[in-house]
Design an enzyme around this catalytic site. Structure first.
Site, PDB file in Angstrom:
ATOM      1  N   ASP A 204      -2.714  -1.217  -5.719  1.00 48.93           N
ATOM      2  CA  ASP A 204      -2.608  -1.156  -4.259  1.00 48.93           C
ATOM      3  C   ASP A 204      -2.532   0.300  -3.831  1.00 48.93           C
ATOM      4  O   ASP A 204      -1.647   0.715  -3.091  1.00 48.93           O
ATOM      5  CB  ASP A 204      -1.358  -1.923  -3.802  1.00 48.93           C
ATOM      6  CG  ASP A 204      -1.327  -2.160  -2.293  1.00 48.93           C
ATOM      7  OD1 ASP A 204      -2.410  -2.231  -1.685  1.00 48.93           O
ATOM      8  OD2 ASP A 204      -0.222  -2.272  -1.728  1.00 48.93           O
ATOM      9  N   ASP A 221       5.638   2.368  -5.679  1.00 46.23           N
ATOM     10  CA  ASP A 221       5.438   0.945  -5.448  1.00 46.23           C
ATOM     11  C   ASP A 221       4.336   0.340  -6.321  1.00 46.23           C
ATOM     12  O   ASP A 221       3.197   0.132  -5.888  1.00 46.23           O
ATOM     13  CB  ASP A 221       5.141   0.667  -3.973  1.00 46.23           C
ATOM     14  CG  ASP A 221       5.271  -0.820  -3.642  1.00 46.23           C
ATOM     15  OD1 ASP A 221       5.602  -1.606  -4.553  1.00 46.23           O
ATOM     16  OD2 ASP A 221       5.045  -1.190  -2.483  1.00 46.23           O
TER      17      ASP A 221
END
Length: 328
Positions: A204, A221
């Site tokens: 991502d 993340d």
């Protein structure tokens, strides 16, 4: 539309968060700030006599414990190789902890600023960092993380949207038709790209998950890390059209090529990956609609105009996937 309520964090309040932290022997000072996150619940927590920590409480039922630990092991491997990533802290020898049915991890608080999109030096630095990450990602394979493919990220979301009766009645047939066309085109592009490598990825990689700090690019993340083609971690970092787009690709690949060789066959996947992301995003919102946070955050998801726009967007993507790919 009637949908079964899903309140996965109903029992997670400030007291439970602080109890979880203090159960690890960390004394919180009472400061608790909820950070922006829809999938998980993330908090910045003040600590007595030390810097604040970030606590991430994983959404129940989303990942298996093995899948979360594999994410943690990947980031630990990257840190060991001196890659600038934010990995969970080891406390009592463990990175994953449990409290009242919730699994959570603690992370250091790292400062930095978001890189400027389209900046030449920034894209070169990002390219170098991602090439090093991919070199490590090729060493072994994920066993418990998802795989980026047409079925998981395209077929499944389309089926969920149609079965959930999300679309206005007059748009069901057009959406079904254009979805079938784009999925068939993606499958053809995937097959036509040949035997490209599948490796462990950030998954991502957009500007919201990058920080610029001390002249280096920090990746944060890894919650969506998965297996897939290397180009998945690159295409979201460039934008625009024509010469501007080609320049950005050139700068990004210039940095990338210092540590890894980009596979030119994967360039053909870019618009297919963009289309899969659109479909997967909509499927994600539909699956989470029973969580009270989602109708509040995405009220447009129930508006007829949005679905009309989506059908048009998929038509545009179908045309884009049929155009020659120009990277440089």
């Amino acid at each position: 539309m009637s949908i079964q309520a899903e309140v996965p964090y109903e029992r997670l309040g400030p007291d439970q968060v602080l109890d979880a932290i203090e159960g690890l022997g960390i004394m919180a000072d009472g400061r608790l700030l909820a950070l922006n996150s829809y999938e998980n619940r993330v908090y910045r927590i003040g600590v007595e006599g030390g810097p604040p920590l970030v606590a991430k409480f994983y959404r129940p039922g989303r990942w298996t414990e093995a899948g979360i630990l594999e994410e943690h092991a990947f980031t630990a491997e990257l840190v060991e190789a001196d890659l600038p990533v934010v990995a969970p802290l080891l406390i009592g020898g463990a990175s994953l902890h449990a409290h009242e049915g919730f699994r959570f991890a603690l992370f250091p608080t790292i400062g930095g600023r978001s890189p400027e999109p389209g900046d030449r030096d920034g894209l070169r630095r990002i390219g170098r960092t991602l090439a090093r990450l991919h070199s490590i990602g090729r060493r072994t394979a994920f066993e418990h993380r998802p795989r980026l493919d047409v079925v998981n990220h395209g077929v499944a979301p389309v089926e969920a949207l149609l079965e959930g009766r999300w679309l206005p009645a007059h748009l069901v047939a057009p959406f079904r038709a254009i979805s079938a066309q784009v999925l068939a085109t993606i499958a053809d592009i995937w097959a036509g790209a040949g035997q490209f490598a599948t490796l462990r990825l950030h998954g991502d990689c957009h500007y919201g998950n990058l920080l610029e700090r001390n002249d280096e690019i920090l990746l944060v993340d890894f919650d969506d890390c998965l297996s897939g083609p290397a180009i998945q971690d690159l295409w979201m970092l460039v934008s625009g059209e024509g010469d501007d787009l080609r320049r950005q690709w050139g700068w990004l690949l210039e940095g990338y090529s210092l540590f890894a060789d980009p596979d030119p066959r994967e360039f053909a996947l870019v618009e297919a990956l963009r289309t899969l992301r659109i479909l997967h995003y909509h499927g994600w919102i539909a699956r989470r609609w029973g969580d009270p946070a989602f109708p509040l955050a995405f009220p447009w998801f129930e508006e007829q105009r949005h679905w009309e726009t989506l059908v048009g967007q998929l038509q545009e993507q179908l045309a884009a996937m049929q155009e020659p790919v120009v990277i440089s």
